[in-house]
Design a protein around this motif. Structure first.
Motif, short mmCIF file in Angstrom:
data_model
loop_
_atom_site.label_atom_id
_atom_site.label_comp_id
_atom_site.label_asym_id
_atom_site.label_seq_id
_atom_site.Cartn_x
_atom_site.Cartn_y
_atom_site.Cartn_z
N GLY A 78 1.11 -1.21 -0.15
CA GLY A 78 0.21 0.19 -0.15
C GLY A 78 1.06 0.82 -0.10
O GLY A 78 0.32 2.54 -0.45
N ALA A 79 2.17 1.18 0.44
CA ALA A 79 2.94 2.29 1.15
C ALA A 79 3.02 2.22 -0.54
O ALA A 79 4.13 3.57 -1.14
CB ALA A 79 4.34 2.26 1.77
N MET A 80 3.58 1.34 -1.07
CA MET A 80 4.40 1.93 -3.08
C MET A 80 3.04 2.79 -3.63
O MET A 80 3.28 3.22 -4.46
CB MET A 80 4.89 0.63 -3.21
N ILE A 81 2.27 1.61 -3.62
CA ILE A 81 1.07 2.78 -4.12
C ILE A 81 1.15 4.06 -3.60
O ILE A 81 0.85 5.36 -4.40
CB ILE A 81 -0.82 2.18 -3.65
N ALA A 82 1.48 4.66 -2.23
CA ALA A 82 0.80 6.17 -2.36
C ALA A 82 2.42 6.86 -2.73
O ALA A 82 1.84 7.48 -3.03
CB ALA A 82 1.47 5.07 -0.47
N VAL A 83 2.99 6.08 -2.44
CA VAL A 83 4.36 7.00 -3.69
C VAL A 83 4.10 7.45 -4.66
O VAL A 83 4.33 8.75 -5.42
CB VAL A 83 5.61 6.14 -3.26
N ASP A 84 3.60 6.29 -5.03
CA ASP A 84 3.62 6.71 -6.85
C ASP A 84 2.05 7.31 -6.76
O ASP A 84 2.12 8.36 -8.41
CB ASP A 84 2.93 5.29 -7.24
N TRP A 85 1.26 7.61 -6.16
CA TRP A 85 0.06 8.50 -6.01
C TRP A 85 0.89 9.73 -5.71
O TRP A 85 0.66 10.91 -6.59
CB TRP A 85 -0.85 8.25 -4.96
N ALA A 86 1.72 9.88 -4.81
CA ALA A 86 2.01 11.24 -4.32
C ALA A 86 3.12 11.40 -5.54
O ALA A 86 3.80 12.85 -5.75
CB ALA A 86 3.20 10.60 -3.22
N GLN A 87 3.75 10.80 -6.37
CA GLN A 87 4.32 11.44 -7.85
C GLN A 87 3.94 11.39 -8.98
O GLN A 87 4.29 12.14 -9.29
CB GLN A 87 5.61 10.20 -7.95
N HIS A 88 2.16 11.43 -8.92
CA HIS A 88 1.63 11.66 -10.06
C HIS A 88 0.33 12.51 -9.68
O HIS A 88 -0.44 12.60 -10.45
CB HIS A 88 0.81 11.09 -10.52
N ALA A 89 1.13 12.65 -8.74
CA ALA A 89 -0.14 13.70 -7.62
C ALA A 89 -0.21 15.72 -8.73
O ALA A 89 0.24 15.90 -8.97
CB ALA A 89 -0.20 13.92 -6.30
N ARG A 90 -1.39 16.26 -8.26
CA ARG A 90 -1.50 17.15 -8.63
C ARG A 90 -1.42 18.27 -7.60
O ARG A 90 -0.89 17.40 -6.55
CB ARG A 90 -3.00 17.95 -8.84
N SER A 91 -0.31 19.16 -7.74
CA SER A 91 0.43 20.14 -6.79
C SER A 91 -0.97 20.41 -5.02
O SER A 91 -1.94 20.71 -6.38
CB SER A 91 0.38 21.49 -7.00
N GLY A 92 -0.13 20.20 -4.73
CA GLY A 92 -0.97 20.35 -2.99
C GLY A 92 -2.21 19.56 -3.18
O GLY A 92 -2.75 19.26 -2.19
N GLU A 93 -2.80 18.49 -3.73
CA GLU A 93 -3.06 17.10 -3.81
C GLU A 93 -2.81 15.72 -2.28
O GLU A 93 -4.40 15.74 -2.13
CB GLU A 93 -3.35 16.66 -4.39
N ILE A 94 -1.56 16.05 -2.30
CA ILE A 94 -1.20 15.05 -1.10
C ILE A 94 -0.71 15.98 0.18
O ILE A 94 0.63 16.58 -0.30
CB ILE A 94 -0.58 13.78 -1.82
N GLN A 95 -1.19 16.26 0.52
CA GLN A 95 -0.51 16.56 1.72
C GLN A 95 0.29 16.31 3.17
O GLN A 95 1.11 16.33 3.62
CB GLN A 95 -1.70 17.47 2.87
N HIS A 96 0.49 14.73 2.92
CA HIS A 96 0.93 14.39 4.44
C HIS A 96 0.79 12.95 3.74
O HIS A 96 0.15 12.47 3.27
CB HIS A 96 0.55 14.25 5.39
N LEU A 97 2.16 11.94 4.05
CA LEU A 97 2.50 10.68 3.18
C LEU A 97 3.24 10.28 4.49
O LEU A 97 4.24 10.61 5.06
CB LEU A 97 3.70 10.90 2.19
N ILE A 98 2.30 9.04 4.99
CA ILE A 98 3.27 7.94 6.58
C ILE A 98 3.04 6.91 5.61
O ILE A 98 2.15 5.94 5.14
CB ILE A 98 1.81 7.81 7.16
#
Length: 249
Positions: A78-98
């Motif tokens: 799930g954390a791999m998916i989160a990193v991939d999301w953060a790397q493809h997110a719009r500016s400001g879409e992801i505020q915190h990553l744990i």
């Protein structure tokens, strides 16, 4: 803020146990959503994609009705998916990553999945006795004394919403192939790892923290399923991180 919780290989929202409720108690002003990957949980009848980016896209569609920005709390695959999301997110879409007990293509293969675990995982993929399989999964992912209530709960989860062998193989393939882009997706994130993890070497998290200059906290003895083994420690570290980043902002 809305937080998306993502579990790992063949696991679903119910495997978070008490964590979502504990997070809601700690942060009543936030919303926490435990989201299932394709092929698991409420989506167990779906076919899991072969790649992490495709799984990430499916997750994004699933939460499309939830207003951003988001925080992501994610374990293992799930954390791999989160990193991939953060790397493809719009500016400001992801505020915190744990990220909890994760790995990536930046790490050595024998750190991403410890060799002594390979025979066990292969055996679990073919084991027909569901209760015995879940008991072995608990024994592999937890470093605490085997709790019959946990085994029964996990057995019930899989009996109601079974993950097929083909979907398990698809998820395992996606995780093994995943390699993030080199660019750091966020200036700050929190990496939580278990020194006693018998599946993923904690040095995978350390390598990612050093590469992208992120904060890392190491649990001394918990297993791969850190939310199961020590939810109090996990809540404490998440609380310190969230409160610290809010102050910094």
């Amino acid at each position: 803020m809305h937080w998306i919780l993502l579990r790992g290989l063949t696991r679903e929202h119910a495997h978070w146990g008490v964590l979502p409720e504990r997070l809601r108690d700690a942060f009543p002003q936030h919303k926490f959503h435990a989201v299932d990957l394709p092929g698991t949980g409420t989506r167990f009848r779906e076919t899991s994609p072969w790649t992490v980016p495709a799984i990430r896209e499916a997750v994004q569609k699933q939460v499309g009705h939830i207003p951003g920005p988001f925080g992501l709390i994610a374990l293992s695959m799930g954390a791999m998916i989160a990193v991939d999301w953060a790397q493809h997110a719009r500016s400001g879409e992801i505020q915190h990553l744990i990220l909890i007990n994760t790995s990536s293509g930046f790490n050595r293969p024998w750190h991403r999945l410890k060799p002594r675990t390979w025979p066990t995982l292969l055996r679990l993929l073919t084991l027909r006795d569901l209760r015995e399989r879940e008991a072995q999964v608990v024994a592999l992912t937890s470093n605490r004394q085997l709790n019959p209530a946990t085994v029964q709960r996990w057995y019930s989860i899989q009996a109601q919403r079974p993950v097929s062998a083909s979907n398990a193989m698809r998820q395992l393939t996606a995780a093994a192939r995943y390699r993030p882009m080199k660019e750091r997706p966020m200036p700050e994130a929190l990496l939580l790892a278990s020194k006693g993890d018998r599946i993923v070497d904690w040095r995978c998290s350390e390598a990612l923290a050093e590469r992208w200059q992120w904060t890392m906290r190491l649990h001394p003895d918990a297993g791969h399923d850190l939310p199961l083994d020590d939810p109090d420690w996990l809540i404490g570290e998440i609380t310190r991180y969230i409160n610290g980043t809010q102050v910094a902002a």
